[in-house]
Every structure is written in structure tokens, then in C-alpha cells.
Design a protein around this motif. Structure first.
Motif, PDB file in Angstrom:
ATOM      1  N   UNK A   1    -126.062  30.138  11.087  1.00 55.87           N
ATOM      2  CA  UNK A   1    -125.868  28.818  10.478  1.00 55.87           C
ATOM      3  C   UNK A   1    -126.329  27.717  11.428  1.00 55.87           C
ATOM      4  N   UNK A   2    -126.016  27.871  12.705  1.00 59.24           N
ATOM      5  CA  UNK A   2    -126.342  26.858  13.707  1.00 59.24           C
ATOM      6  C   UNK A   2    -127.847  26.756  13.938  1.00 59.24           C
ATOM      7  N   UNK A   3    -128.505  27.874  14.178  1.00 60.57           N
ATOM      8  CA  UNK A   3    -129.938  27.812  14.496  1.00 60.57           C
ATOM      9  C   UNK A   3    -130.781  27.470  13.268  1.00 60.57           C
ATOM     10  N   UNK A   4    -130.348  27.903  12.097  1.00 62.36           N
ATOM     11  CA  UNK A   4    -131.100  27.552  10.889  1.00 62.36           C
ATOM     12  C   UNK A   4    -130.960  26.067  10.570  1.00 62.36           C
ATOM     13  N   UNK A   5    -129.927  25.446  11.128  1.00 61.49           N
ATOM     14  CA  UNK A   5    -129.730  24.010  10.987  1.00 61.49           C
ATOM     15  C   UNK A   5    -130.521  23.235  12.048  1.00 61.49           C
ATOM     16  N   UNK A   6    -131.270  23.970  12.893  1.00 68.27           N
ATOM     17  CA  UNK A   6    -132.107  23.323  13.899  1.00 68.27           C
ATOM     18  C   UNK A   6    -131.397  23.021  15.204  1.00 68.27           C
ATOM     19  N   UNK A   7    -130.235  23.639  15.431  1.00 69.78           N
ATOM     20  CA  UNK A   7    -129.467  23.385  16.645  1.00 69.78           C
ATOM     21  C   UNK A   7    -129.388  24.644  17.501  1.00 69.78           C
ATOM     22  N   UNK A   8    -129.208  24.461  18.794  1.00 68.75           N
ATOM     23  CA  UNK A   8    -129.045  25.585  19.707  1.00 68.75           C
ATOM     24  C   UNK A   8    -127.611  26.079  19.670  1.00 68.75           C
ATOM     25  N   UNK A   9    -127.417  27.313  20.133  1.00 69.88           N
ATOM     26  CA  UNK A   9    -126.074  27.884  20.186  1.00 69.88           C
ATOM     27  C   UNK A   9    -125.980  28.836  21.374  1.00 69.88           C
ATOM     28  N   UNK A  10    -124.779  28.928  21.917  1.00 68.24           N
ATOM     29  CA  UNK A  10    -124.477  29.854  23.002  1.00 68.24           C
ATOM     30  C   UNK A  10    -123.426  30.832  22.489  1.00 68.24           C
TER      31      UNK A  10
ATOM     32  N   UNK B   1    -131.843  38.292  36.418  1.00 67.99           N
ATOM     33  CA  UNK B   1    -132.815  38.544  35.346  1.00 67.99           C
ATOM     34  C   UNK B   1    -132.358  37.905  34.042  1.00 67.99           C
ATOM     35  N   UNK B   2    -133.324  37.640  33.190  1.00 63.98           N
ATOM     36  CA  UNK B   2    -133.053  37.141  31.850  1.00 63.98           C
ATOM     37  C   UNK B   2    -133.686  38.069  30.828  1.00 63.98           C
ATOM     38  N   UNK B   3    -132.954  38.348  29.773  1.00 65.99           N
ATOM     39  CA  UNK B   3    -133.510  39.056  28.624  1.00 65.99           C
ATOM     40  C   UNK B   3    -134.043  37.972  27.697  1.00 65.99           C
ATOM     41  N   UNK B   4    -135.301  38.098  27.314  1.00 69.12           N
ATOM     42  CA  UNK B   4    -135.927  37.074  26.477  1.00 69.12           C
ATOM     43  C   UNK B   4    -136.542  37.727  25.249  1.00 69.12           C
ATOM     44  N   UNK B   5    -136.322  37.090  24.107  1.00 69.06           N
ATOM     45  CA  UNK B   5    -136.988  37.536  22.887  1.00 69.06           C
ATOM     46  C   UNK B   5    -137.263  36.338  22.001  1.00 69.06           C
ATOM     47  N   UNK B   6    -138.217  36.537  21.105  1.00 66.29           N
ATOM     48  CA  UNK B   6    -138.542  35.552  20.075  1.00 66.29           C
ATOM     49  C   UNK B   6    -138.559  36.292  18.746  1.00 66.29           C
ATOM     50  N   UNK B   7    -138.173  35.567  17.685  1.00 65.75           N
ATOM     51  CA  UNK B   7    -138.213  36.164  16.351  1.00 65.75           C
ATOM     52  C   UNK B   7    -138.841  35.189  15.374  1.00 65.75           C
ATOM     53  N   UNK B   8    -139.216  35.731  14.225  1.00 66.84           N
ATOM     54  CA  UNK B   8    -139.669  34.877  13.131  1.00 66.84           C
ATOM     55  C   UNK B   8    -138.431  34.370  12.391  1.00 66.84           C
ATOM     56  N   UNK B   9    -138.643  33.678  11.293  1.00 69.11           N
ATOM     57  CA  UNK B   9    -137.528  33.094  10.542  1.00 69.11           C
ATOM     58  C   UNK B   9    -136.573  34.130   9.964  1.00 69.11           C
ATOM     59  N   UNK B  10    -137.060  35.338   9.751  1.00 69.61           N
ATOM     60  CA  UNK B  10    -136.215  36.402   9.185  1.00 69.61           C
ATOM     61  C   UNK B  10    -135.522  37.233  10.269  1.00 69.61           C
ATOM     62  N   UNK B  11    -135.742  36.877  11.542  1.00 67.63           N
ATOM     63  CA  UNK B  11    -135.090  37.610  12.622  1.00 67.63           C
ATOM     64  C   UNK B  11    -135.860  38.832  13.090  1.00 67.63           C
ATOM     65  N   UNK B  12    -137.134  38.959  12.696  1.00 76.49           N
ATOM     66  CA  UNK B  12    -137.960  40.075  13.167  1.00 76.49           C
ATOM     67  C   UNK B  12    -138.545  39.705  14.533  1.00 76.49           C
ATOM     68  N   UNK B  13    -138.483  40.626  15.453  1.00 77.32           N
ATOM     69  CA  UNK B  13    -138.910  40.385  16.826  1.00 77.32           C
ATOM     70  C   UNK B  13    -140.425  40.188  16.894  1.00 77.32           C
ATOM     71  N   UNK B  14    -140.814  39.078  17.533  1.00 73.95           N
ATOM     72  CA  UNK B  14    -142.239  38.791  17.744  1.00 73.95           C
ATOM     73  C   UNK B  14    -142.607  38.845  19.227  1.00 73.95           C
TER      74      UNK B  14
END
Length: 174
Positions: free
Chosen positions: A71-80, A18-31
Motif C-alpha cells: 500500500x505504501x510503495x504503490x502510493x509512491x512513498x518509501x517504507x522500512x 553488505x547490502x542485499x539489493x533488488x529491483x522489481x517491476x510493478x507486479x513485483x517480478x525481479x528485474x
């Protein structure tokens, strides 16, 4: 939204397929929160939508790791990253998170998407847990939280660059 904290926390495990999946807006609020996220975290989708993703942040997570992540995601890059989360019950669960920025039609970051899977147990137990505890100790050793975060982040980056690799290469080498 409140959550009960149990005096003794127990680890929650979820299906390795299984995968846990979420999306957020720019402020980190769950959408968006998938069914697995809701089940593991102990919240309904309605309770999660609009809440800050930090709702599930476990106090054992060093602020330096989240600084690196943001810092990484706001710079437009992915992170693990290995992340310890806290369920509504106060119990916890570990994930190996892949967080990516989402882009609009003008290629501007408009939100974030995260897929989390079951992490490698031996890595969590032997490497991540003691390393995160060390980062937390560094953060707590400063009276000023900002200075503690800076020192912890510096230690995190020094540890990563000691191997002359990027953060992602460091994480995947574990």
C-alpha cells in the motif's frame, strides 16, 4: 522454480557491511538482484530475474506487513520493515528492508527498489518475532483469508498508532 524445504530451518547471517539489493517491476517480478542477494538467497541471478519477489517469502511473515508495504510503495512513498525471508535451501534470514518506488520521466511509479541490511538482533528476537507470530495467529484464526488479513492489518495499525506515531517512526523506535 522449486526449492527444497529442510525439516529444520537454520538462520543465515550475512556481512553487516553488505547490502542485499533488488529491483522489481510493478507486479513485483525481479528485474535486478545483486551478488549478495544471490548468495544469501541461494539462487543465481538468472534464476531470480523474472521471478516474483515473493519467491523468498517466508511463511512466518504476516500478510498484513506485506499489505502495509505494498500500500505504501504503490502510493509512491518509501517504507522500512523487518522481513524474514527464506533461502532456496529452506533456511531463513532476517533483513531490515528499505523499499522505495522508482519513477519514470513523467513521475509515474514504474517499479520498486529495495536495499536490505542486517537488522538489529535484539529487536528481531524480543519484539518483531513475537509480534509477527501474533499477527500470523490473527490471520489464521479466520476461515476467510481476506477477513484474517483485514483483522491482522487492523491490529498492526492499532499497535503502531497506539504510540501516536507513523509506521516508520514506530519501526525506527524499536
Amino acid at each position: 522454480m522449486t526449492r527444497a524445504i529442510t525439516p529444520t530451518q537454520h538462520e543465515i547471517f550475512f556481512d553487516p557491511d553488505s547490502f542485499i539489493v533488488s529491483k522489481t517491476d510493478l507486479k513485483g517480478r525481479i528485474t535486478y538482484a545483486n551478488r549478495v542477494f544471490c548468495e544469501v538467497a541461494g539462487y543465481s541471478e538468472e534464476e531470480l530475474i523474472g521471478q516474483p519477489h515473493s519467491l523468498i517469502r517466508h511463511p512466518d511473515m504476516p500478510r498484513a506487513v506485506f499489505k502495509l508495504l505494498w500500500d505504501t510503495i504503490q502510493d509512491g512513498r518509501e517504507v522500512f520493515a523487518y522481513v524474514k525471508n527464506m533461502a532456496r535451501s529452506g533456511d531463513y534470514y532476517w533483513v531490515f528492508a528499505h523499499v522505495t518506488p522508482s519513477f519514470d520521466s513523467n513521475l509515474k511509479v514504474c517499479g520498486f527498489h529495495s536495499n536490505r541490511r542486517v537488522p538489529k538482533r535484539d529487536v528481531v528476537e524480543k519484539i518483531i518475532t513475537p509480534f509477527y507470530a501474533e499477527l500470523i495467529r490473527i490471520e489464521a484464526s479466520y476461515r476467510n483469508a481476506k477477513e484474517g488479513l483485514a483483522a491482522s492489518h487492523q491490529h498492526l495499525m492499532k499497535t503502531v498508532t497506539a504510540g501516536k506515531v507513523s509506521y516508520d517512526e514506530f519501526v525506527f523506535s524499536l
